[in-house]
Design a protein around this motif. Structure first.
Motif, PDB file in Angstrom:
ATOM      1  N   GLY A  28       7.676 -54.731 -83.502  1.00  0.00           N
ATOM      2  CA  GLY A  28       7.297 -54.016 -82.223  1.00  0.00           C
ATOM      3  C   GLY A  28       6.664 -54.962 -81.171  1.00  0.00           C
ATOM      4  O   GLY A  28       5.865 -54.518 -80.441  1.00  0.00           O
ATOM      5  N   MET A  29       6.764 -56.243 -81.441  1.00  0.00           N
ATOM      6  CA  MET A  29       6.258 -57.436 -80.466  1.00  0.00           C
ATOM      7  C   MET A  29       7.208 -58.384 -80.343  1.00  0.00           C
ATOM      8  O   MET A  29       8.418 -58.435 -80.921  1.00  0.00           O
ATOM      9  CB  MET A  29       5.023 -57.818 -81.209  1.00  0.00           C
ATOM     10  N   THR A  30       7.041 -59.320 -79.185  1.00  0.00           N
ATOM     11  CA  THR A  30       7.830 -60.404 -78.752  1.00  0.00           C
ATOM     12  C   THR A  30       7.264 -61.526 -79.809  1.00  0.00           C
ATOM     13  O   THR A  30       6.224 -61.639 -80.464  1.00  0.00           O
ATOM     14  CB  THR A  30       7.661 -60.893 -77.582  1.00  0.00           C
ATOM     15  N   THR A  31       7.971 -62.683 -79.890  1.00  0.00           N
ATOM     16  CA  THR A  31       7.721 -63.945 -80.677  1.00  0.00           C
ATOM     17  C   THR A  31       6.427 -64.413 -79.923  1.00  0.00           C
ATOM     18  O   THR A  31       5.496 -64.968 -80.614  1.00  0.00           O
ATOM     19  CB  THR A  31       8.491 -64.919 -80.974  1.00  0.00           C
ATOM     20  N   SER A  32       6.604 -64.673 -78.727  1.00  0.00           N
ATOM     21  CA  SER A  32       5.395 -64.860 -78.138  1.00  0.00           C
ATOM     22  C   SER A  32       4.185 -64.153 -78.248  1.00  0.00           C
ATOM     23  O   SER A  32       2.943 -64.842 -78.309  1.00  0.00           O
ATOM     24  CB  SER A  32       5.730 -64.977 -76.313  1.00  0.00           C
ATOM     25  N   GLY A  33       4.248 -62.866 -78.397  1.00  0.00           N
ATOM     26  CA  GLY A  33       3.003 -61.994 -78.375  1.00  0.00           C
ATOM     27  C   GLY A  33       2.603 -62.185 -80.004  1.00  0.00           C
ATOM     28  O   GLY A  33       1.271 -62.177 -80.345  1.00  0.00           O
ATOM     29  N   ALA A  34       3.558 -62.433 -80.822  1.00  0.00           N
ATOM     30  CA  ALA A  34       3.123 -62.633 -82.341  1.00  0.00           C
ATOM     31  C   ALA A  34       2.313 -64.020 -82.402  1.00  0.00           C
ATOM     32  O   ALA A  34       1.323 -64.243 -83.439  1.00  0.00           O
ATOM     33  CB  ALA A  34       4.251 -62.640 -83.282  1.00  0.00           C
ATOM     34  N   ILE A  35       2.847 -65.023 -81.696  1.00  0.00           N
ATOM     35  CA  ILE A  35       1.897 -66.215 -81.538  1.00  0.00           C
ATOM     36  C   ILE A  35       0.486 -66.288 -80.906  1.00  0.00           C
ATOM     37  O   ILE A  35      -0.292 -66.520 -81.462  1.00  0.00           O
ATOM     38  CB  ILE A  35       2.785 -67.402 -80.768  1.00  0.00           C
ATOM     39  N   LYS A  36       0.501 -65.431 -80.001  1.00  0.00           N
ATOM     40  CA  LYS A  36      -0.773 -64.896 -79.321  1.00  0.00           C
ATOM     41  C   LYS A  36      -1.778 -64.449 -80.497  1.00  0.00           C
ATOM     42  O   LYS A  36      -2.885 -64.496 -80.556  1.00  0.00           O
ATOM     43  CB  LYS A  36      -0.633 -64.054 -78.259  1.00  0.00           C
ATOM     44  N   SER A  73      14.966 -74.242 -84.527  1.00  0.00           N
ATOM     45  CA  SER A  73      16.535 -74.418 -84.759  1.00  0.00           C
ATOM     46  C   SER A  73      17.019 -73.022 -84.080  1.00  0.00           C
ATOM     47  O   SER A  73      16.065 -71.863 -84.055  1.00  0.00           O
ATOM     48  CB  SER A  73      17.114 -74.404 -86.037  1.00  0.00           C
ATOM     49  N   ASP A  74      18.087 -72.858 -83.540  1.00  0.00           N
ATOM     50  CA  ASP A  74      18.750 -71.588 -83.016  1.00  0.00           C
ATOM     51  C   ASP A  74      18.383 -70.331 -84.162  1.00  0.00           C
ATOM     52  O   ASP A  74      18.149 -69.427 -83.880  1.00  0.00           O
ATOM     53  CB  ASP A  74      20.149 -71.885 -82.611  1.00  0.00           C
ATOM     54  N   GLU A  75      18.896 -70.833 -85.344  1.00  0.00           N
ATOM     55  CA  GLU A  75      18.897 -69.661 -86.597  1.00  0.00           C
ATOM     56  C   GLU A  75      17.433 -69.294 -86.655  1.00  0.00           C
ATOM     57  O   GLU A  75      17.024 -68.071 -86.804  1.00  0.00           O
ATOM     58  CB  GLU A  75      19.475 -70.371 -87.650  1.00  0.00           C
ATOM     59  N   GLU A  76      16.386 -70.157 -86.677  1.00  0.00           N
ATOM     60  CA  GLU A  76      15.013 -69.755 -86.938  1.00  0.00           C
ATOM     61  C   GLU A  76      14.515 -68.934 -85.789  1.00  0.00           C
ATOM     62  O   GLU A  76      13.808 -67.859 -85.985  1.00  0.00           O
ATOM     63  CB  GLU A  76      14.075 -71.163 -87.063  1.00  0.00           C
ATOM     64  N   LYS A  77      14.975 -69.358 -84.550  1.00  0.00           N
ATOM     65  CA  LYS A  77      14.581 -68.482 -83.352  1.00  0.00           C
ATOM     66  C   LYS A  77      15.213 -67.136 -83.548  1.00  0.00           C
ATOM     67  O   LYS A  77      14.267 -66.122 -83.168  1.00  0.00           O
ATOM     68  CB  LYS A  77      14.846 -69.239 -82.069  1.00  0.00           C
ATOM     69  N   ARG A  78      16.173 -67.247 -83.957  1.00  0.00           N
ATOM     70  CA  ARG A  78      16.980 -65.805 -84.092  1.00  0.00           C
ATOM     71  C   ARG A  78      16.298 -64.822 -85.031  1.00  0.00           C
ATOM     72  O   ARG A  78      15.970 -63.571 -84.727  1.00  0.00           O
ATOM     73  CB  ARG A  78      18.406 -66.016 -84.317  1.00  0.00           C
ATOM     74  N   GLN A  79      15.729 -65.433 -86.113  1.00  0.00           N
ATOM     75  CA  GLN A  79      15.226 -64.877 -87.445  1.00  0.00           C
ATOM     76  C   GLN A  79      13.855 -64.490 -86.748  1.00  0.00           C
ATOM     77  O   GLN A  79      13.301 -63.197 -87.050  1.00  0.00           O
ATOM     78  CB  GLN A  79      15.124 -65.709 -88.646  1.00  0.00           C
ATOM     79  N   VAL A  80      12.997 -65.029 -86.273  1.00  0.00           N
ATOM     80  CA  VAL A  80      11.705 -64.470 -85.895  1.00  0.00           C
ATOM     81  C   VAL A  80      11.719 -63.812 -84.726  1.00  0.00           C
ATOM     82  O   VAL A  80      11.104 -62.545 -84.918  1.00  0.00           O
ATOM     83  CB  VAL A  80      10.587 -65.968 -85.521  1.00  0.00           C
ATOM     84  N   ASP A  81      12.559 -63.769 -83.740  1.00  0.00           N
ATOM     85  CA  ASP A  81      12.825 -62.795 -82.647  1.00  0.00           C
ATOM     86  C   ASP A  81      13.087 -61.384 -83.391  1.00  0.00           C
ATOM     87  O   ASP A  81      12.524 -60.652 -83.101  1.00  0.00           O
ATOM     88  CB  ASP A  81      13.801 -63.263 -81.596  1.00  0.00           C
ATOM     89  N   GLU A  82      13.903 -61.370 -84.353  1.00  0.00           N
ATOM     90  CA  GLU A  82      14.389 -60.223 -85.072  1.00  0.00           C
ATOM     91  C   GLU A  82      13.391 -59.746 -85.756  1.00  0.00           C
ATOM     92  O   GLU A  82      12.842 -58.442 -85.785  1.00  0.00           O
ATOM     93  CB  GLU A  82      15.505 -60.605 -86.057  1.00  0.00           C
ATOM     94  N   LEU A  83      12.582 -60.615 -86.319  1.00  0.00           N
ATOM     95  CA  LEU A  83      11.444 -60.090 -87.297  1.00  0.00           C
ATOM     96  C   LEU A  83      10.242 -59.461 -86.495  1.00  0.00           C
ATOM     97  O   LEU A  83      10.002 -58.244 -86.572  1.00  0.00           O
ATOM     98  CB  LEU A  83      10.760 -61.254 -88.136  1.00  0.00           C
ATOM     99  N   PHE A  84      10.201 -60.143 -85.577  1.00  0.00           N
ATOM    100  CA  PHE A  84       8.809 -59.580 -84.475  1.00  0.00           C
ATOM    101  C   PHE A  84       9.177 -58.412 -83.835  1.00  0.00           C
ATOM    102  O   PHE A  84       8.433 -57.517 -83.446  1.00  0.00           O
ATOM    103  CB  PHE A  84       8.208 -60.607 -83.809  1.00  0.00           C
ATOM    104  N   LYS A  85      10.491 -58.135 -83.583  1.00  0.00           N
ATOM    105  CA  LYS A  85      11.187 -57.230 -82.719  1.00  0.00           C
ATOM    106  C   LYS A  85      11.095 -55.843 -83.650  1.00  0.00           C
ATOM    107  O   LYS A  85      10.654 -54.773 -83.315  1.00  0.00           O
ATOM    108  CB  LYS A  85      12.694 -57.157 -82.429  1.00  0.00           C
ATOM    109  N   LYS A  86      11.276 -56.149 -84.869  1.00  0.00           N
ATOM    110  CA  LYS A  86      11.131 -55.044 -85.982  1.00  0.00           C
ATOM    111  C   LYS A  86       9.508 -54.561 -86.159  1.00  0.00           C
ATOM    112  O   LYS A  86       9.093 -53.317 -86.394  1.00  0.00           O
ATOM    113  CB  LYS A  86      11.533 -55.501 -87.421  1.00  0.00           C
TER     114      LYS A  86
END
Length: 86
Positions: free
Chosen positions: A24-32, A9-22
């Protein structure tokens, strides 16, 4: 090179992007990192479990006259310990 797609969902995406930014990584990087650790562990890099929330209760602390937080006597010991010791 392969591409993996997931749907959030848009909200889940916003939350994970915010979390991983904190972190120091991207969501894509976290998944990797998750996938790399899965390969290294030959399984999930954590132990999945289902938490039983049925026994949880609300805790209603009050502020004493001296400004101290007062936890009810029936609060779980780990909550009392956390409040007292941080």
């Amino acid at each position: 090179m392969a591409t993996i797609q997931i749907t959030l969902s848009d909200e889940e995406k916003r939350q994970v992007d915010e979390l991983f930014k904190k972190l120091g990584m991207t969501t894509s990087g976290a998944i990797k990192v998750f996938l790399s650790q899965s390969i290294q562990n030959q399984g999930l890099p954590f132990t999945p479990h289902v938490r039983d929330h049925s026994h949880q209760q609300a805790i209603y602390p009050v502020i004493g006259k001296d400004g101290q937080l007062i936890i009810p006597n029936d609060a779980p010991e780990e909550v009392k310990d956390w409040v007292n010791n941080g």
